[in-house]
Each structure stands twice: as structure tokens, then as C-alpha cells.
Design a protein around this motif. Sequence first.
Motif, PDB file in Angstrom:
ATOM      1  N   ILE A 155     -37.182   0.351 -20.826  1.00 58.10           N
ATOM      2  CA  ILE A 155     -35.727   0.270 -20.706  1.00 58.10           C
ATOM      3  C   ILE A 155     -35.284   0.848 -19.367  1.00 58.10           C
ATOM      4  O   ILE A 155     -35.690   1.950 -18.989  1.00 58.10           O
ATOM      5  N   ASN A 156     -34.447   0.098 -18.668  1.00 59.49           N
ATOM      6  CA  ASN A 156     -33.932   0.582 -17.385  1.00 59.49           C
ATOM      7  C   ASN A 156     -33.033   1.808 -17.594  1.00 59.49           C
ATOM      8  O   ASN A 156     -32.121   1.778 -18.427  1.00 59.49           O
ATOM      9  N   ILE A 157     -33.285   2.851 -16.816  1.00 57.53           N
ATOM     10  CA  ILE A 157     -32.451   4.046 -16.897  1.00 57.53           C
ATOM     11  C   ILE A 157     -31.017   3.736 -16.476  1.00 57.53           C
ATOM     12  O   ILE A 157     -30.058   4.279 -17.030  1.00 57.53           O
ATOM     13  N   SER A 158     -30.880   2.845 -15.525  1.00 60.49           N
ATOM     14  CA  SER A 158     -29.529   2.477 -15.086  1.00 60.49           C
ATOM     15  C   SER A 158     -28.739   1.865 -16.239  1.00 60.49           C
ATOM     16  O   SER A 158     -27.537   2.114 -16.387  1.00 60.49           O
ATOM     17  N   TRP A 159     -29.401   1.068 -17.074  1.00 60.62           N
ATOM     18  CA  TRP A 159     -28.726   0.470 -18.226  1.00 60.62           C
ATOM     19  C   TRP A 159     -28.309   1.546 -19.234  1.00 60.62           C
ATOM     20  O   TRP A 159     -27.197   1.544 -19.748  1.00 60.62           O
ATOM     21  N   LEU A 160     -29.217   2.500 -19.505  1.00 60.68           N
ATOM     22  CA  LEU A 160     -28.895   3.592 -20.412  1.00 60.68           C
ATOM     23  C   LEU A 160     -27.702   4.401 -19.890  1.00 60.68           C
ATOM     24  O   LEU A 160     -26.783   4.742 -20.631  1.00 60.68           O
TER      25      LEU A 160
END
Length: 534
Positions: A155-160
Motif C-alpha cells: 500500500i502506498n504511504i501517500s495513499w494512506l
Amino acid sequence: MENATSGVKRPREPNDELVELQPDHRSQHVLEDRFLKPLLTRKHMIKKKVPYDHRYEEYVIQAGLFGVHQIGHIPADHALISALVERWRQETHTFHFPVGEMTITLEDVAVLLGLRVDGDPLCLRTDRNWSVVVESLLGKRVENSTFRPRSRVAINISWLSETFSACPEDASDVVVQQYARAYMLMLIGSLLFTDHSGDSISAIYLPLLADFERAGRYSWGSGVLAYLYKELCLGTKPERKQFGGSVLLLQLWSWERLPMGRPRYRRNVAEPQLGGEDLNLRPPLGFGWFGYKQFADHVTCRVQDSYRVEIDKLNDGNVKWCPYVDKMHLLPPICSESNYLWRTTAPLIHFWIVEMYNPGRVSRQFGRYQQIPPALRDTVESLHDMQNGTGENWPKIHREYLQCWRNREDMCLVDPRPYDSSQHEQYMRWFSNASILYLQNPNGVPNTYSSAKSLRQIAASIIERFQDVADTETRAFGRDLLHSCKEAIKDLLEPVNGEYNIFAALDNALIQQPAVAPVHDDEPEPSNRRARGG
């Protein structure tokens, strides 16, 4: 092995079992004066990525991650971490220091991070549809930006960060729980199981958080230690540039036990801490290092070479073998829960990772008698070669190791004898002849393993050549040389447990007389000069 004609024993090499993998170890580059850059570690300011909300507290406590939340982010000292990795041995899962073997144990994980040791291992199936898992547990539609390119689990950290930046004020309990999972996923991926991606966190941990009470019954401590052991083993490879796992745990362990790079402790543990009278809300011991202001000796930036020298200078007077004894009553119950399991010999498991746990090698850290350890119980090569991957039924693959963990209570080391300093010399004699104690050369202190090995070989070669000498003048010169050798190496090469004693061989050679008449220049040389009597 004996020379049938001379009666002199040939030297036996130091025990290479503990350093079998030395040719492909980072420390070999140090011994050969080859440059190594410090290992890089991943940095995340968790609360800036996914901010904490007080409504998450009950769920974080239930999941058993409250201690890690309280500690939060502590900047990594890359030079210190790299210097420690140079001392890690994959063969034993311990650090090899001049004072003996030391390692991070289940006690350290429990006391420093407040993580549960007893419980089910972190070993679930990863053959799942991760888009469905993310959507069901985080409550957000999965977009193309959710996962890292060419991955359906990272999972992309930017998305989180963008998706869970702030929990709505009017959020239902279900939504708060979803935001709490996103926050805990950041904790897990940033402080406990960091990988080398730098921009993503694996979704394999989300199913562990599906039920918060169930999450609190997992052995987070053994899983974190398994992952860290794996990263330490991988980090010893000279070509490795990055280091993952719980850097937080490794650094806190070093600060508690070793003097190098240690900042001044921020808090007096005897003073009231977070949680007040409610012991369950008190932070673990690692919290005391959060927000430190100053390093010891006013040093705020250290370099790898200085740490190497400081490690080479370690002695019993500046190592804290049992640093937690007088602090346990101030910590939350989870820090001492099931403390008998700290000495289990069951393997540590984290999904695809299985690492052997050998507390008997560091009994002194438990205040117990330190004997010469039994034969190694290393992680088998096929397990070390396993890589992070999805689409596997790990409980089935690791069935036999999971059974060992179920029997963890029956696999605890029980030695009632307390540590005895008067008996420690025997262990140190064994260890100094079996491992590499020094990497630098502080104050003229030689590398015991490599120097001892070389001196044994040199002394044996001189003795062998001495047997061939018949000329009186040359033999007298050789006698003086042998005597000088004995004096020069007597502090390094003492006999250990009856193994080959180089001093006895030297003494034997010094008193021997030539077995044949001197050979004159006008006489032909014998065809086999080593075939001599007596």
C-alpha cells in the motif's frame, strides 16, 4: 594429529564454527581496510503521515500496540546501527563483542516496546485478494493509486496519508475503527516491520487487525524479533545498502546495554509517567528515550569508525548485562507478562520468516550461569533463502515450526545457577579462540581470532622447520627465535579445554637435540630431511 617422527602435535585451528561465514561478512571488509558506507534505514514520522486521534486509544490498547504508539518515532543513528550489524553473526544470532556474546531477546522486546510475547505467532495465509482485504478493513475504495505499481499488496504511504489524514468528527464506531487500523498499519510498517521500499507498507498485516481483541492475543514480540534477526543476517552481506526491521528496538537495546552513542536519558524512571496510577496505561521502558535532548559527552553526531573503536574497547565495567532489574515495578504488566517464555528455545516466526532463538548463548543477560554453549542450532539455509512473497499458505509451509511454538512452554531453558564471575574465564577463553573480538586496532590490541590463527600457523611452521635444522649455529639462532615467539604470544594463545598447546610444543622443541650428525657443505643432502628419529 601427531608427526610420527617428531612427537610434536600439529596445531588445531581455532573453532571456525562461529565464524564460518566470515568471507562473505561485512566485518571482513573492515578487517581488510575496505570502505563501507553506513546502512540506510527508512524514516517515517508516523503522526505526520496518519495523525493520531484519542478515539483510537481503546483499539490500540486492545491490539497490544499501545506501548509502540507511546514511544513513537526516535531518529535512527545510522552509524551505530551499521557498527552493530558488523558484529552480528548469522551463525549464532548473536553479536560477538570483546566481552562475549550478546543479543536482543524476547525480554528486550517486551520491556522496551511493551509487546506481548505469549500468544499465537504472526503467521497467516497471504494467498488473498488484497484489494478486497483493504476495502473491507479500511472501508475505502481501492484505486490505482492504492498499491505500488506492479504490486497488489504494497500500500502506498501517500495513499494512506491522504485518505486517513483526519477522522471525521461525526464518524461512527465502524469508521473510527477503520481509521484506527490505518494508524496502526503505519505504526507496524514504520516501527516494527520496516522494509526497504521507503514508500509503501505491506497489507499482509491488515488481517491481524480485523478483530482488535484477537489482535491483542498475537505474539507481536516474537514476530518483531524474527523480522529483526532476518534483517540483521541480511545486513551482514557486504553488498547490502539498506537495513529494515525494527531499527527502533535495536537502537533502544544498544542504548540500554552499551555505552557507545548513548544519549542522556530524558526521564527519571522513578518519577510519575504517562498513565499515572493506572499501570496498564504506563509506557514501556523505551519511552524514556523519546525526545532526548543531548547525547552523552555532548556528541550529537557520531561516525562509524568511532563506534568500531568503542565496541573494541568494551569491557565488563561499561556493559549493562541486566539493565531492567530495578525498573520492572514501574512498567505496565505487559512488560513482564509470561516472563518465563523469554528463555524458550522455540523458533521465532513471522509469516515467511523462521529464525532460531538461542537464549542459552546469552544466559548472562538473564543473570544466569554462562556456560560454553552447545552445538549451534542455526536457521536452515532454505529458510534463510525465503523471500517476502504473497500467494502462499504459510501456516501449512511452516507446520513443524508452528508446532514447536505451540510447545514453547516446554522448551524453556531452566538453569537455577546464578551468574558466577569466577567461572566466566573458561567461557571467555573458549570464545576468544572461536570468534573475532576486534575489528579495529585500538591501543595496539590485536584481532584475537585472526592474529591467534596466524600466530599458531607461524609458530607451527617454525617448529617444523626447527626439526630439520642440524647445524649448531643455526640451531642456536632458531632456539632464540622460538623463545622470543613464546614470550611474544603467551598472552594470546593460552590452552583452552585441552586443545593443542603451542607453548608445550615450543618448550618441547627448545629442549630437543639434533637427531643426526651435522651436515657439512661437502656432504650430499639427505633425500628426505624430515625422516628423522626421536
